[in-house]
Design a protein around this motif. Structure first.
Motif, PDB file in Angstrom:
ATOM      1  N   ILE A 152       0.853  -1.180   0.000  1.00 62.15           N
ATOM      2  CA  ILE A 152       0.000   0.000   0.000  1.00 62.15           C
ATOM      3  C   ILE A 152       0.892   1.234   0.000  1.00 62.15           C
ATOM      4  O   ILE A 152       1.563   1.536   0.985  1.00 62.15           O
ATOM      5  N   GLY A 153       0.903   1.946  -1.113  1.00 64.78           N
ATOM      6  CA  GLY A 153       1.880   3.017  -1.300  1.00 64.78           C
ATOM      7  C   GLY A 153       1.441   4.402  -0.897  1.00 64.78           C
ATOM      8  O   GLY A 153       1.971   5.387  -1.417  1.00 64.78           O
ATOM      9  N   ASN A 208       4.382  -0.126 -12.473  1.00 67.07           N
ATOM     10  CA  ASN A 208       3.711  -0.930 -11.456  1.00 67.07           C
ATOM     11  C   ASN A 208       4.607  -1.037 -10.221  1.00 67.07           C
ATOM     12  O   ASN A 208       5.336  -2.023 -10.053  1.00 67.07           O
ATOM     13  N   PRO A 209       4.558  -0.044  -9.329  1.00 60.57           N
ATOM     14  CA  PRO A 209       5.416  -0.096  -8.134  1.00 60.57           C
ATOM     15  C   PRO A 209       5.166  -1.320  -7.266  1.00 60.57           C
ATOM     16  O   PRO A 209       6.067  -1.778  -6.563  1.00 60.57           O
ATOM     17  N   ASN A 210       3.929  -1.868  -7.310  1.00 56.77           N
ATOM     18  CA  ASN A 210       3.624  -3.059  -6.520  1.00 56.77           C
ATOM     19  C   ASN A 210       4.407  -4.276  -6.986  1.00 56.77           C
ATOM     20  O   ASN A 210       4.501  -5.272  -6.277  1.00 56.77           O
ATOM     21  N   GLY A 211       4.944  -4.211  -8.206  1.00 56.43           N
ATOM     22  CA  GLY A 211       5.710  -5.327  -8.737  1.00 56.43           C
ATOM     23  C   GLY A 211       7.148  -5.353  -8.265  1.00 56.43           C
ATOM     24  O   GLY A 211       7.881  -6.311  -8.552  1.00 56.43           O
ATOM     25  N   LEU A 212       7.588  -4.323  -7.537  1.00 57.19           N
ATOM     26  CA  LEU A 212       8.956  -4.300  -7.016  1.00 57.19           C
ATOM     27  C   LEU A 212       9.121  -5.368  -5.935  1.00 57.19           C
ATOM     28  O   LEU A 212       8.195  -5.648  -5.166  1.00 57.19           O
ATOM     29  N   ARG A 213      10.296  -5.943  -5.873  1.00 57.45           N
ATOM     30  CA  ARG A 213      10.569  -7.017  -4.906  1.00 57.45           C
ATOM     31  C   ARG A 213      11.325  -6.458  -3.706  1.00 57.45           C
ATOM     32  O   ARG A 213      12.370  -5.827  -3.850  1.00 57.45           O
TER      33      ARG A 213
END
Length: 262
Positions: free
Chosen positions: A81-82, A181-186
């Motif tokens: 959640i950014g 897609n920042p949610n795709g960062l690990r």
């Protein structure tokens, strides 16, 4: 073989255990600079169709409803959640917060690039701007020895008054990375995220442009974890875990009675 109620309850236990781990990690990182809370996303497992709606019930009629039995639940993934965390003033000239979207880029050991919202930077022995782990901030900014009044503009331009000079000199400009897609960062730990195929390639540019946030000098972004929300989530997860545990006990008791009776 049809899935039993016992198996369904066990998948519920596993899912809620994972959910509580996510919540516990959020609560553990309340004080972590730039931390973004995670959320566990759930999905139902495949259904077993004992009878399909529309199937012939007689030669002249069809079933209006089907008989579909679920096989339980699983955690589909965790979403980051950014939302923006609170910006707290520190008074330290090398502390920086991003007011808006984006990430600071950092050169990781081995040559890769890490991305972070934690702007608690410092200077190395050579005068380079680095993280607390000693990783160089990109693009590299060097502050000459004896320089004073280091300032960072909202667009990332770094200036300082050099020894023997009266006017500030520009030392370079920090750029900010953004992702489709920042949610795709690990997440890798130590407040760093790494690019993946799901995040897309980093697009770097000046702060305050193309949707990137501005840099606020002398401030740090706090974690966006809300303690009250997390505790409510924890209570819900605990109740669900208890219900599934009771379900397992009840089914075990039913099966034991059935075996004794038969």
């Amino acid at each position: 073989m049809p899935t039993s109620a016992l198996q369904v309850a066990r998948t519920g236990l596993e899912a809620q255990d994972t959910r509580m781990r996510v919540i516990a990690n959020n609560l553990a990182n309340i004080g972590t600079t730039g931390y973004k809370r995670d959320r566990a996303d759930f999905a139902t497992l495949a259904y077993q169709d004992t009878r399909v709606a529309g199937q012939q019930s007689t030669s002249e009629t069809a079933y209006a409803v089907g008989l579909n039995l679920g096989t339980g639940v699983a955690v589909q993934g965790t979403s980051r959640i950014g939302t923006q965390g609170t910006l707290n003033t520190t008074g330290n000239a090398l502390d920086m917060a991003l007011d808006g979207a984006g990430f600071f880029a950092v050169e990781m050991p081995g040559g890769g690039t890490g991305y972070t919202r934690a702007g608690n930077f410092t200077l190395s022995a050579e005068g380079n701007l680095v993280t607390s782990q000693g990783y160089a901030v990109q693009p590299q900014i060097a502050v000459p020895q004896g320089a004073t009044s280091v300032s960072v503009a909202p667009d990332g331009t770094v200036s300082a008054i050099l020894e023997g000079e009266a006017a500030p000199a520009e030392l370079g400009q920090l750029t900010i990375a953004s992702f489709a897609n920042p949610n795709g960062l690990r997440a890798t730990g130590d407040n760093f995220l790494m690019e993946t195929a799901a995040s897309g390639a980093a697009e770097t540019g000046p702060a305050g442009q193309d949707g990137r946030g501005n840099i606020r000098q002398g401030m740090l972004e706090a974690s966006n974890v809300n303690v009250v929300e997390e505790l409510v989530e924890m209570i819900e997860a605990q109740r669900s875990y208890e219900i599934n545990s009771k379900m397992i006990s009840a089914v075990d008791e039913m099966l034991r009675n059935a075996n004794q009776t038969l």
